[in-house]
Design a protein around this motif. Structure first.
Motif, short mmCIF file in Angstrom:
data_model
loop_
_atom_site.label_atom_id
_atom_site.label_comp_id
_atom_site.label_asym_id
_atom_site.label_seq_id
_atom_site.Cartn_x
_atom_site.Cartn_y
_atom_site.Cartn_z
N GLY A 49 0.78 -1.22 0.00
CA GLY A 49 0.00 0.00 0.00
C GLY A 49 0.82 1.28 0.00
O GLY A 49 0.30 2.36 0.23
N ARG A 50 2.10 1.17 -0.25
CA ARG A 50 2.99 2.34 -0.30
C ARG A 50 3.75 2.34 -1.61
O ARG A 50 4.00 1.30 -2.20
N VAL A 51 4.15 3.53 -2.02
CA VAL A 51 4.96 3.69 -3.23
C VAL A 51 6.42 3.74 -2.80
O VAL A 51 6.76 4.41 -1.83
N GLN A 52 7.26 3.02 -3.53
CA GLN A 52 8.69 3.02 -3.22
C GLN A 52 9.40 3.96 -4.18
O GLN A 52 9.26 3.84 -5.40
N LEU A 53 10.15 4.88 -3.61
CA LEU A 53 10.90 5.86 -4.38
C LEU A 53 12.38 5.74 -4.07
O LEU A 53 12.76 5.45 -2.94
N ARG A 54 13.20 5.97 -5.09
CA ARG A 54 14.66 5.97 -4.91
C ARG A 54 15.19 7.35 -5.29
O ARG A 54 14.75 7.92 -6.29
N PRO A 55 16.12 7.90 -4.52
CA PRO A 55 16.68 9.20 -4.86
C PRO A 55 17.18 9.23 -6.30
O PRO A 55 17.71 8.22 -6.80
N VAL A 56 17.06 10.36 -6.95
CA VAL A 56 17.44 10.49 -8.36
C VAL A 56 18.91 10.16 -8.56
O VAL A 56 19.29 9.54 -9.56
N ASP A 57 19.75 10.54 -7.62
CA ASP A 57 21.18 10.28 -7.75
C ASP A 57 21.61 8.97 -7.12
O ASP A 57 22.78 8.73 -6.88
N GLY A 58 20.65 8.08 -6.85
CA GLY A 58 20.94 6.78 -6.28
C GLY A 58 20.82 6.80 -4.76
O GLY A 58 20.74 7.85 -4.15
N GLY A 59 20.81 5.63 -4.19
CA GLY A 59 20.72 5.55 -2.75
C GLY A 59 19.61 4.62 -2.31
O GLY A 59 19.07 3.85 -3.09
N ILE A 60 19.27 4.72 -1.06
CA ILE A 60 18.29 3.83 -0.45
C ILE A 60 16.88 4.32 -0.72
O ILE A 60 16.57 5.50 -0.58
N GLU A 61 16.03 3.39 -1.10
CA GLU A 61 14.62 3.70 -1.37
C GLU A 61 13.91 4.08 -0.08
O GLU A 61 14.30 3.68 1.01
N TRP A 62 12.84 4.84 -0.25
CA TRP A 62 11.96 5.15 0.88
C TRP A 62 10.53 4.92 0.45
O TRP A 62 10.23 4.87 -0.74
N ASP A 63 9.67 4.74 1.42
CA ASP A 63 8.25 4.50 1.16
C ASP A 63 7.47 5.79 1.34
O ASP A 63 7.77 6.59 2.23
N ALA A 64 6.46 5.95 0.50
CA ALA A 64 5.58 7.12 0.59
C ALA A 64 4.14 6.67 0.41
O ALA A 64 3.87 5.67 -0.25
N MET A 65 3.24 7.43 0.98
CA MET A 65 1.82 7.15 0.81
C MET A 65 1.42 7.52 -0.62
O MET A 65 1.80 8.58 -1.11
N PRO A 66 0.67 6.64 -1.30
CA PRO A 66 0.32 6.89 -2.70
C PRO A 66 -0.38 8.22 -2.96
O PRO A 66 -0.13 8.86 -3.98
N ASP A 67 -1.21 8.66 -2.03
CA ASP A 67 -1.92 9.92 -2.25
C ASP A 67 -1.04 11.14 -2.04
O ASP A 67 -1.45 12.26 -2.31
N LYS A 68 0.19 10.93 -1.58
CA LYS A 68 1.14 12.02 -1.38
C LYS A 68 2.23 12.05 -2.46
O LYS A 68 3.13 12.88 -2.42
N VAL A 69 2.15 11.12 -3.42
CA VAL A 69 3.14 11.04 -4.50
C VAL A 69 2.53 11.62 -5.77
O VAL A 69 1.46 11.19 -6.21
N THR A 70 3.19 12.62 -6.34
CA THR A 70 2.68 13.26 -7.54
C THR A 70 3.76 13.34 -8.62
O THR A 70 4.95 13.37 -8.31
N ALA A 71 3.29 13.36 -9.85
CA ALA A 71 4.21 13.53 -10.98
C ALA A 71 4.80 14.93 -10.92
O ALA A 71 4.18 15.87 -10.42
N LEU A 72 6.02 15.06 -11.41
CA LEU A 72 6.67 16.37 -11.42
C LEU A 72 6.17 17.20 -12.59
O LEU A 72 5.86 16.67 -13.66
N ARG A 73 6.14 18.48 -12.39
CA ARG A 73 5.91 19.39 -13.51
C ARG A 73 7.20 19.46 -14.31
O ARG A 73 8.27 19.12 -13.80
N ALA A 74 7.12 19.89 -15.54
CA ALA A 74 8.29 19.92 -16.43
C ALA A 74 9.46 20.68 -15.80
O ALA A 74 10.61 20.23 -15.85
N ARG A 75 9.17 21.80 -15.19
CA ARG A 75 10.23 22.62 -14.59
C ARG A 75 10.90 21.88 -13.41
O ARG A 75 12.11 21.93 -13.24
#
Length: 76
Positions: free
Chosen positions: A32-58
């Protein structure tokens, strides 16, 4: 609040964890959580799905540029 299902990033895309303010690559979902990894590598972390959003182009451009700049300083 309406669902932002169409705005949810897919695996491999950059996303923002609004709780922590961190940006990472979506690696998957587990328990029930989204797993994210830092852009420059490293250890993944968990986030709540409703708190994860796509980035704007900028935001995406800024995140990718920060990684490139960091890599150029370290000789990668």
């Amino acid at each position: 609040m309406a669902s932002n299902q169409q705005n949810r990033p897919r695996i491999g895309e950059l996303a923002k964890d609004r709780d922590s303010g961190r940006i990472g690559v979506v690696m998957g979902a587990l328990g029930g959580r989204v797993q994210l990894r830092p852009v420059d590598g490293g250890i993944e972390w968990d986030a709540m799905p409703d708190k994860v959003t796509a980035l704007r182009a900028r935001e995406e451009l800024s995140a990718r540029l920060a990684v490139r700049n960091g890599n150029s300083r370290t000789g990668l």
